[in-house]
Design a protein around this motif. Structure first.
Motif, short mmCIF file in Angstrom:
data_model
loop_
_atom_site.label_atom_id
_atom_site.label_comp_id
_atom_site.label_asym_id
_atom_site.label_seq_id
_atom_site.Cartn_x
_atom_site.Cartn_y
_atom_site.Cartn_z
N VAL A 256 0.82 -1.19 -0.06
CA VAL A 256 0.18 0.02 0.07
C VAL A 256 0.95 1.25 0.02
CG1 VAL A 256 -1.81 1.32 1.15
CG2 VAL A 256 -1.76 -1.30 1.27
N PRO A 257 0.57 2.06 -0.97
CA PRO A 257 1.69 3.19 -1.15
C PRO A 257 1.39 4.17 -0.04
CG PRO A 257 -0.15 3.46 -2.72
CD PRO A 257 -0.27 2.04 -1.95
N GLY A 258 2.20 5.26 0.09
CA GLY A 258 2.02 6.41 0.90
C GLY A 258 2.91 7.58 0.41
N SER A 259 2.62 8.59 1.14
CA SER A 259 3.47 9.89 0.78
C SER A 259 4.80 9.48 1.04
CB SER A 259 2.92 11.01 1.62
OG SER A 259 3.88 12.33 1.54
N ASN A 269 6.67 1.95 -0.60
CA ASN A 269 7.09 2.49 -1.60
C ASN A 269 8.30 2.01 -2.41
OD1 ASN A 269 4.91 4.24 -1.34
ND2 ASN A 269 6.35 6.08 -0.78
N GLN A 270 9.35 1.58 -1.59
CA GLN A 270 10.57 0.81 -1.93
C GLN A 270 10.16 -0.66 -2.47
OE1 GLN A 270 13.51 0.65 1.03
NE2 GLN A 270 14.52 -1.31 0.11
N ARG A 273 8.65 0.06 -6.03
CA ARG A 273 9.81 0.51 -6.76
C ARG A 273 10.57 -1.15 -7.54
NH1 ARG A 273 11.52 5.47 -4.88
NH2 ARG A 273 12.34 4.25 -3.38
N LEU A 278 1.21 -2.39 -6.66
CA LEU A 278 0.87 -1.31 -5.69
C LEU A 278 -1.02 -1.68 -5.37
CD1 LEU A 278 1.12 2.48 -6.24
CD2 LEU A 278 -1.27 1.43 -6.03
N GLU A 280 -4.53 -0.50 -3.53
CA GLU A 280 -5.28 0.41 -2.60
C GLU A 280 -6.46 -0.19 -2.03
OE1 GLU A 280 -5.03 4.52 -4.61
OE2 GLU A 280 -5.52 3.41 -6.24
N ASP A 284 -8.03 -4.76 -5.78
CA ASP A 284 -6.69 -4.90 -6.07
C ASP A 284 -5.85 -6.06 -6.04
OD1 ASP A 284 -7.18 -2.17 -7.21
OD2 ASP A 284 -5.94 -1.40 -5.61
#
Lengths: 389, 389
Positions: A256-259, A269-270, A273, A278, A280, A284
């Motif tokens: 789950v992504p974040g700022s 996020n890593q 990448r 990803l 949400e 998904d």
């Protein structure tokens, strides 16, 4: 070995399984090698002292006695814990395929929960309110789609995931004994999970979890699961270790992504990448698992294929260890150092048959003179280690 | 056409370039087709009325008169705006490679800013404080690495990106005339950008931006750039249009992730799921561009290769339009409807040579009877359209 070939053990046979895995320097991989070489745990127990001695063990290897194993079995009965061997029906299919699957698993609660398709949800202990909310909603939606939610019953994301899934089946994988509630505030949660799902562990009953147990536990969360969702994780956190296990085990990795301004999103996020999917929402995750749960009914593991890496017969990747001679033993010992080295490299550099290399390494491991590292790597131990169990 | 082959136009020749692109129904692609067929804008202007008439234009096509073009050139001189034709030195290399590059670009400020390797930063107008902070920091770091930062001078992310890059070169691409400040509160920013960077536009001076201009403008931001970074964007937002243009143009697409609970992160997360590179910092962007800026000095476009799609000679993908006969014209007209259809499909279904199909479509477009859509698609127009300029 698949479910069709499994059969329940007699109490006597289960005692030998327990004795072997609780003996000094015997981990899951050594257990499998011994089983393959000697046919059953009783024969392996007989051979252990000589194997360890040959590789120069300083003192006689400590075997788990029948009395000790009987005491553990009696304690399990009293606690309502079932001790389930790898070869028995009900042992989780996905886990059975791992080369380092626990030979004996302690189960509190419903075996049925271990028969469902499972998704792991893990993340930070110091999770934000938003992270907990997300984890809870993901778990609730995945459980509603018929999946079991596995996590580690830690504070933060793990707790939110179990709570979100309940009263639908959820599986808590503990780093200590199945009967040891940790953290203490999760006593009620522990009780609810054993009522509506299952609590499992590979450590003996009563084991208080320690730092070194957590990576071992994390491989079981991913090993049980078709995929693992990471919700809030800092860079260099335990959740990333679980995600790496998942990848190595051929499981899907979701994050789950974040700022970028939120340090608790850095690990997720890593992962994205590095190739994690990803996500949400539960939709998904289900899409990433190939439309699992679309039918909106509980799915059995048989209803869809596990990743190819998972359901393998025992032993999965190791060739049978062969009996080595003294010269071969010396050549391999010479090659090992404090820095872990891959078995493949040992084979290449010694030009010895792989079965002989495995034979020497098995003896050295039993003698407590080498340590196994992830990725089939070995390092020399320059002091006799404590019993890792 | 590359920089080495360009040469400045005489004022007389530039007048013809301006007249042709300002004439009715002539967009950038039609301009290129006419140039290829007739050799220069003066000859194309002569041929226009007959081409439009053949395709059944209801009335005579409206050409931009010499007087109108002279008035625009005089106004440009007074405003300090340079009108730069596609074939001239100084026209941005990356932009020149697009099939729909503006034949004439209005430039306020420093031409040198258009000679730098460029990265676009775009995002929500109603950006959060965190989003603005991130955009500003990214822009400052990319500018410090020697890249020009391109954006659209809109409220929110765009403004933060320009401000972050200043006083290093930044390029504002306006949807209206280069001299029209929009939004009005950005008057000081407009002045700073023309002092330290460049403001560019394809619309005539004095054009007040309207909704339909923005997608056209967005293709220029991505077209100028090696890659575009999207910071905070809702699903179905203009920033996603820019990102899609960037992908179609062979540019790198970067997106800053955010929490699924933040609606302003939805578009970025969606882009990442669709294959955009997740970025948290300028270092991630530089890495995604293949180590650009690592040398910590300004890089000229010649210092590294543009993506293969970019630097193409004129015309890039269209075969030269051929003169069609009445029968061929009728067959193609019959096939077109309100729903856009790909040129390839027209060729397949009519089995006419592609050059003939292009010839018919060119005439129909000039007659105002078909409309060009992105992706080389055409739809019939059932009413004569207003002059889009």
């Amino acid at each position: 070995m698949n479910e069709a070939k499994t059969k329940p053990l007699s109490d006597e046979a289960r005692l030998d399984w327990l004795r072997l895995i609780r003996s000094e320097n015997v981990g899951p991989v050594v257990f499998r090698q011994l089983l393959e070489r000697y046919g059953d745990p009783a024969a392996a127990l007989q051979a252990l002292p000589e194997l360890a001695r040959r590789a120069g063990g300083k003192r006689r290897i400590r075997l788990c006695s029948s009395a000790e194993a009987e005491a553990e079995m009696a304690a399990a009965r009293r606690a309502g814990v079932r001790l389930l061997a790898l070869c028995e029906p009900g042992y989780p299919e996905a886990l059975r395929g791992l080369e380092d699957a626990p030979p004996v698993l302690a189960v509190l609660g419903n075996l049925a929960a271990l028969g469902l398709s499972t998704v792991g949800i893990v993340g930070a202990r110091n999770a934000s309110a938003n992270g907990r909310r997300l984890a809870g909603q993901l778990a609730a939606d995945l459980a509603a789609a018929g999946l079991a939610v596995a996590s580690g019953m830690a504070r933060g994301i793990d707790t939110a995931a179990h709570r979100g899934a309940l009263p639908r089946p959820t599986v808590a994988v503990l780093a200590g004994g199945a009967d040891v509630v940790y953290p203490p505030e999760n006593a009620a949660l522990h009780a609810e999970i054993r009522r509506d799902g299952a609590v499992i562990a590979e450590m003996p009953l009563g084991t208080v979890p320690q730092a070194r147990h957590f990576p071992r536990r994390n491989r079981l969360i991913s090993g049980l699961s078709l995929g693992v969702v990471v919700v809030e994780a800092a860079k260099r956190s335990g959740s990333l270790i679980t995600a790496r296990f998942a990848g190595d085990q051929g499981r899907e990795v979701f994050a789950v992504p974040g700022s970028p301004l939120d340090p608790r999103a850095g690990g997720c996020n890593q992962l994205i990448r590095e190739g994690a999917t990803l996500v949400e929402s539960a939709a998904d995750v289900l899409e990433g698992l190939g439309g699992l749960g679309r039918a909106e009914r509980p799915l059995s593991p048989a209803a869809h294929a596990l990743p190819p890496a998972a359901p393998r017969a025992l032993p999965p990747v190791l060739s049978a260890p062969a009996e080595p001679g003294d010269a071969e033993r010396a050549v391999i010992e010479e090659l090992l150092g404090a820095e872990p080295i891959q078995v493949d490299d040992v084979v290449r550099q010694t030009t010895l048959p792989i079965a002989v290399v495995h034979g020497v390494l098995l003896e050295l491991e039993l003698a407590g003179r080498v340590e196994r590292h992830p990725g089939n790597r070995f390092a020399r131990l320059y002091k006799a280690p404590a019993n890792p169990l």
